[in-house]
Design an enzyme around this catalytic site. Structure first.
Site, PDB file in Angstrom:
ATOM      1  N   LYS A 148       2.269   2.904   4.558  1.00  0.00           N
ATOM      2  CA  LYS A 148       0.868   3.328   4.613  1.00  0.00           C
ATOM      3  C   LYS A 148       0.751   4.776   5.091  1.00  0.00           C
ATOM      4  CE  LYS A 148      -0.373   0.852   2.496  1.00  0.00           C
ATOM      5  NZ  LYS A 148      -1.370   0.745   1.390  1.00  0.00           N
ATOM      6  N   ASP A 185       3.700  -3.354 -13.185  1.00  0.00           N
ATOM      7  CA  ASP A 185       4.538  -3.916 -12.115  1.00  0.00           C
ATOM      8  C   ASP A 185       5.050  -2.761 -11.273  1.00  0.00           C
ATOM      9  OD1 ASP A 185       6.301  -5.172 -10.461  1.00  0.00           O
ATOM     10  OD2 ASP A 185       7.517  -6.083 -12.045  1.00  0.00           O
ATOM     11  N   TYR A 222       5.754  -1.695   6.831  1.00  0.00           N
ATOM     12  CA  TYR A 222       4.391  -1.597   6.302  1.00  0.00           C
ATOM     13  C   TYR A 222       3.722  -0.309   6.774  1.00  0.00           C
ATOM     14  CZ  TYR A 222      -0.538  -2.631   5.419  1.00  0.00           C
ATOM     15  OH  TYR A 222      -1.840  -2.563   4.999  1.00  0.00           O
TER      16      TYR A 222
END
Length: 305
Positions: free
Chosen positions: A184, A75, A180
């Protein structure tokens, strides 16, 4: 459709090699694990959901005839769980030839991990950063070995102007897409800095953009934006790569003899199995060092390491 520089048939025999794939229960992670297994690697399928992960292991065994497939519960939203997973793997004493940091989430609604870290940054970067540190002894033991970091083209266009907005990582001040893009970009910065730190240990570290792929990554935007995303997804899927083609670039980076023969390290790859370019921010060594120090500090604060 990008031209193919690599196919499943180009994957060499991997007998005796050990691979660990995060997010291997679905999408390109599943395809990656399956094809490594087909070439006789000992594959650890990592996923959060135990039932789904065990089902995937059974499926891959049936499809490939390879019995050396194991499930490792992981996890990435829990640093405690990551430590437990890494300890279980290290206790086996197997060594590790390929670590494929594939798991990721995209444009999800704002939430915090169990450790109080913004979910996209926790899953996409911090979790993999911590896992990689814990597994480095196994990678060193198995050298020449490879670390594959799955990033995105989003690292170019969607990250905040400063690259990593350290002051607001765990706040809701950034948009879902900026969060996001930031995560990245962190992937590429991490891969580049890690390469600088381990290149003398015969470990090859590279990052990549797998392409726009038909996958469950779109669940994040659907949760964030609602029903109209279904229309967007249908249009996008018309132009997207299949999961099979989407997995090819990371399989190339993980297995192709080119990587060692051409000393390809600290590089960024694009579909399908081609050298790509990084953004200026991704190549910023000062920002990479700052991110590394920040990541270490966060982990030390949360778990005391």
């Amino acid at each position: 459709m990008p031209s193919k520089n690599f196919t499943f048939d180009n994957i060499p025999d991997l007998s005796g090699k050990v691979a660990l794939v995060t997010g291997a229960n679905a999408g390109i992670g599943y395809i990656t694990a399956r094809e490594l297994a087909r070439k006789k690697a000992h594959v650890f399928v990592c996923a959060r959901n135990i039932e789904k992960g065990q089902s995937v292991v059974a499926t891959i065994k049936a499809e490939t005839g390879n019995e050396l497939i194991e499930f490792l519960q992981l996890d990435l939203l829990s640093l405690k769980n990551i430590k437990e997973a890494a300890d279980k793997f290290m206790a086996r004493g197997l060594g590790l030839h390929m670590l494929i940091n594939n798991a990721g989430i995209m444009a999800t609604p704002f939430s915090l991990s169990a450790d109080g870290i913004e979910a996209q940054f926790a899953t996409n970067h911090i979790g993999h950063f911590y896992l990689t540190q814990l597994l480095l002894p196994a990678l060193e033991k198995s050298a020449p070995s490879r670390i594959v970091v799955v990033s995105s083209l989003a690292h170019r266009a969607l990250a905040p102007g400063k690259g990593i907005d350290f002051e607001n990582i765990n706040t809701n001040k950034l948009s879902i897409w900026a969060r996001y893009g930031q995560s990245k970009l962190a992937n590429v910065l991490f891969a580049n800095e890690l390469d600088r730190r381990v290149k003398d240990k015969n470990i090859y570290v590279n990052s990549l953009h797998p392409g726009v792929v038909k996958s469950n990554l779109m669940q994040g935007p659907k949760l964030s934006w609602g029903r109209w995303m279904a229309v967007y997804t249908a249009i996008q899927n018309f132009f997207s790569l299949s999961t099979e083609d989407g997995a090819l670039t990371q399989l190339y980076v993980a297995t192709s003899p080119d990587i060692e023969n051409d000393n390809l390290r600290g590089q960024h790859f694009m579909p399908i199995g081609k050298l790509g370019t990084m953004s200026a921010k991704a190549m910023d060594k000062i920002l990479a060092k700052e991110l590394w120090d920040y990541s270490e500090r966060i982990i030390k604060e949360k778990v005391g390491e």
